[in-house]
Design a protein around this motif. Structure first.
Motif, short mmCIF file in Angstrom:
data_model
loop_
_atom_site.label_atom_id
_atom_site.label_comp_id
_atom_site.label_asym_id
_atom_site.label_seq_id
_atom_site.Cartn_x
_atom_site.Cartn_y
_atom_site.Cartn_z
N ARG A 1 41.59 72.85 -66.24
CA ARG A 1 42.94 72.89 -65.70
C ARG A 1 43.93 72.86 -66.86
O ARG A 1 43.79 72.07 -67.79
N GLU A 2 44.95 73.72 -66.78
CA GLU A 2 45.92 73.78 -67.87
C GLU A 2 47.34 73.65 -67.35
O GLU A 2 47.66 74.02 -66.22
N PHE A 3 48.18 73.14 -68.21
CA PHE A 3 49.59 72.97 -67.91
C PHE A 3 50.29 74.31 -67.82
O PHE A 3 50.01 75.22 -68.62
N VAL A 4 51.21 74.45 -66.86
CA VAL A 4 52.00 75.67 -66.72
C VAL A 4 53.49 75.38 -66.93
O VAL A 4 54.14 76.00 -67.76
N GLY B 1 56.34 59.26 -64.12
CA GLY B 1 57.70 58.81 -64.40
C GLY B 1 58.72 59.91 -64.22
O GLY B 1 58.46 60.93 -63.57
N THR B 2 59.87 59.71 -64.82
CA THR B 2 60.99 60.63 -64.64
C THR B 2 61.01 61.78 -65.64
O THR B 2 61.66 62.81 -65.39
N LEU B 3 60.30 61.61 -66.75
CA LEU B 3 60.39 62.58 -67.82
C LEU B 3 59.44 63.75 -67.62
O LEU B 3 58.33 63.57 -67.12
N ALA B 4 59.87 64.92 -68.05
CA ALA B 4 59.02 66.11 -68.00
C ALA B 4 57.94 65.98 -69.09
O ALA B 4 58.27 65.88 -70.26
N VAL B 5 56.70 66.00 -68.68
CA VAL B 5 55.59 65.82 -69.61
C VAL B 5 54.55 66.90 -69.35
O VAL B 5 54.43 67.43 -68.25
N VAL B 6 53.74 67.19 -70.39
CA VAL B 6 52.78 68.29 -70.26
C VAL B 6 51.34 67.84 -70.10
O VAL B 6 50.48 68.61 -69.69
N ALA B 7 51.04 66.60 -70.43
CA ALA B 7 49.66 66.13 -70.40
C ALA B 7 49.19 65.90 -68.97
O ALA B 7 49.87 65.23 -68.18
N THR B 8 48.01 66.39 -68.69
CA THR B 8 47.45 66.25 -67.34
C THR B 8 47.33 64.79 -66.94
O THR B 8 47.56 64.44 -65.77
N ASN B 9 46.99 63.92 -67.88
CA ASN B 9 46.78 62.51 -67.55
C ASN B 9 48.07 61.74 -67.29
O ASN B 9 48.04 60.54 -67.01
N GLN B 10 49.21 62.40 -67.39
CA GLN B 10 50.50 61.79 -67.06
C GLN B 10 50.92 62.10 -65.62
O GLN B 10 52.06 61.81 -65.24
N TYR B 11 50.01 62.68 -64.86
CA TYR B 11 50.27 62.99 -63.46
C TYR B 11 49.27 62.25 -62.59
O TYR B 11 48.07 62.25 -62.89
#
Length: 124
Positions: A45-48, A101-111
């Protein structure tokens, strides 16, 4: 517990467009950043794309810059991914996800909340 439901996937020819939607349950949608990810067969799975809670910060993976647009409507608890100039390599299952959280992040483990995914198939 939040529920995320994606819609809008389908099959298109190269150069076509699709608009994905992700509807979230619950009253705290506007308090979290949201993201779109994708997973092609045999790949991780990759970030879009990701968008902060206010929509003020947006990031894209390089391969979709200039073609995809992420947006959100906090009044409708919905996040969108407008996909233009689609390519066969965009073929994947697309997932929306809610950040921790509120910040835009790219890492899968932050979701920490994920939808069930919607299939996007682009033919050449």
């Amino acid at each position: 517990q939040v529920q995320l439901v994606e819609s809008g996937g389908g099959s298109v020819q190269a150069g076509g467009s699709l608009r994905l939607s992700c509807a979230a349950s619950g009253r705290t949608f506007s308090s979290y950043a949201m993201g779109w990810f994708r997973q092609a067969p045999g790949k991780e799975r990759e970030f879009v794309a990701t968008i902060s809670w206010t929509g003020g910060r947006i990031y894209y993976t390089d391969s979709v810059k200039g073609r995809f647009t992420i947006s959100r409507d906090n009044a409708k608890n919905t996040v969108y991914l407008q996909m233009n100039s689609l390519k066969p390599e965009d073929t994947a299952v697309y997932y929306c996800a809610r950040s921790v959280g509120t910040l835009a992040v790219v890492a899968t483990n932050q979701y920490n909340a994920w939808g069930q995914g919607t299939q996007v198939t682009v033919s050449s």
